[in-house]
Enzyme design. Structure first.
Site, PDB file in Angstrom:
ATOM      1  N   GLY A 315     -25.965  17.089  63.710  1.00  0.00           N
ATOM      2  CA  GLY A 315     -24.924  17.078  64.730  1.00  0.00           C
ATOM      3  C   GLY A 315     -24.036  18.290  64.594  1.00  0.00           C
ATOM      4  N   GLU A 316     -22.768  18.135  64.942  1.00  0.00           N
ATOM      5  CA  GLU A 316     -21.749  19.197  64.894  1.00  0.00           C
ATOM      6  C   GLU A 316     -21.942  20.255  65.967  1.00  0.00           C
ATOM      7  OE1 GLU A 316     -21.509  21.020  61.020  1.00  0.00           O
ATOM      8  OE2 GLU A 316     -21.398  19.091  59.963  1.00  0.00           O
ATOM      9  N   GLY A 317     -23.132  20.318  66.576  1.00  0.00           N
ATOM     10  CA  GLY A 317     -23.493  21.416  67.463  1.00  0.00           C
ATOM     11  C   GLY A 317     -24.434  22.399  66.795  1.00  0.00           C
TER      12      GLY A 317
END
EC number: 2.4.2.21
Length: 351
Positions: A315-317
């Site tokens: 995640g997080e980008g």
């Protein structure tokens, strides 16, 4: 009426620009279609921007954070304390998303959409809808008004970024427990059996995954989200950061700016965005296939194809930031590669 106005602005892709971009691709010194998705991405971006040979120099990942009441049920191997700790890591530049955005020549914009604990830092964009959602196993995650407010906050953040010159956006997330509402959103829209869609998130053991699936089934039974109404699904089983990311997607689409979708949580936000505005999918670029078991089903439902298969699930980008480098390569091919005519190469047998 920002919500309605934004959706109304989302138009069709520029088919003439796409046709010009396709002709350009076919004229380059290579067999037609031989660069595969690099060609497809460049043509899609031409349709979004209206430019045959676009260059998207200014890039940003909007990483939104929020907490979830369902986390108290033990659906994550990590505690909720990790959400604000990781946000501080983003702000201080030491997380994976920071490394990969620096590598891609991009920025991270970190947003508090509704963490349980306040992080006092001027570098953090604060658009708190509340101190985390309610427990979806017991009732709705939020009110319909809060769902709408979350989406509108995302629209505003995307619009501000674009006004500041950002040409390529991406979605990222942080929120312990957020694979649970994301799985609930996926199940609500697709009707697939919850156990088939439920993964280990941050690292649950098989017993933990089974319990997580049971809680998602309970949440769906308690809340009965309406798959014909994206706001209803978001309000009943979603998250503040998921609503915010859906708004980022809608805001980008309304401004004709491509938006790169990260992994499973960003995919849930994309499902909400597509439900609210079906044309928004045309402005999405899927970065990668997550290790979450439901992600492939999610991308199929959206009708998008991931560029990367890297076994990532952070995640997080992070997947989206990595995809920025592939997009740069695709656009450089269009701009820098010679045509058959320019290079004096025969195209016989290649077309």
């Amino acid at each position: 009426m920002l919500f309605e106005e934004t959706i109304a602005k989302i138009g069709e892709l520029d088919k003439e620009a796409q046709a010009r971009a396709r002709r350009r691709q076919d004229a380059l010194i290579k067999p037609m279609g031989s660069l595969g998705m690099l060609e497809d991405v460049a043509i899609k971006i031409a349709g979004i921007t209206g430019e045959t040979m676009p260059w998207l120099e200014k890039k940003a990942v909007i990483t939104m954070a929020g907490d979830h009441g369902i986390a108290r049920e033990g659906v994550s191997a990590a505690s909720q304390e990790v959400t604000p700790q990781m946000v501080r890591g983003f702000l201080n530049g030491g997380a994976a998303i920071n490394v990969l955005t620096r590598h891609a020549g991009a920025r991270v914009v970190c947003v508090d959409m509704g963490m349980a604990k306040v992080v006092d830092d001027p570098r953090l964009v604060v658009r708190r809808i509340g101190p985390g959602t309610n427990n979806i196993a017991e009732g709705p995650a939020m009110t319909r008004e809060q769902a709408r407010a979350a989406v509108e906050a995302g629209i505003e953040i995307a619009t501000e970024e674009i006004r500041g010159g950002t040409q390529l956006l991406a979605t990222g997330d942080m929120g312990i427990g957020n694979t649970t509402p994301s799985t609930a959103i996926l199940a609500a829209f697709t009707g697939f059996p919850v156990p088939l869609l439920t993964g280990k998130g941050t690292g649950l053991n098989p017993e933990g995954v089974q319990r997580k699936a049971q809680l998602i089934e309970k949440a769906l039974a308690v809340n009965t989200p309406d798959p014909r109404d994206g706001l209803d699904v978001l309000a009943k089983v979603g998250g503040f950061e998921i609503g915010g990311l859906a708004g980022v997607i809608l805001g980008a689409a309304a401004s004709r700016v491509p938006v790169v979708i990260d992994g499973f949580i960003s995919g849930a936000a994309a499902m909400i965005a597509r439900s609210l505005a079906p044309r928004a999918v045309d402005y999405m670029i899927a970065s990668h296939l997550s290790e979450e078991p439901g992600h492939r089903i999610m991308l199929t439902w959206l009708g998008v194809e991931p560029m990367l298969h890297m076994r990532m699930r952070l995640g997080e980008g992070t997947g989206a930031a990595l995809a920025f480098t592939i997009i740069d390569a695709a656009l450089k091919i269009v701009r820098e590669m010679a045509t058959f005519e320019e290079a004096g190469v025969s195209d016989e047998g290649l077309h």
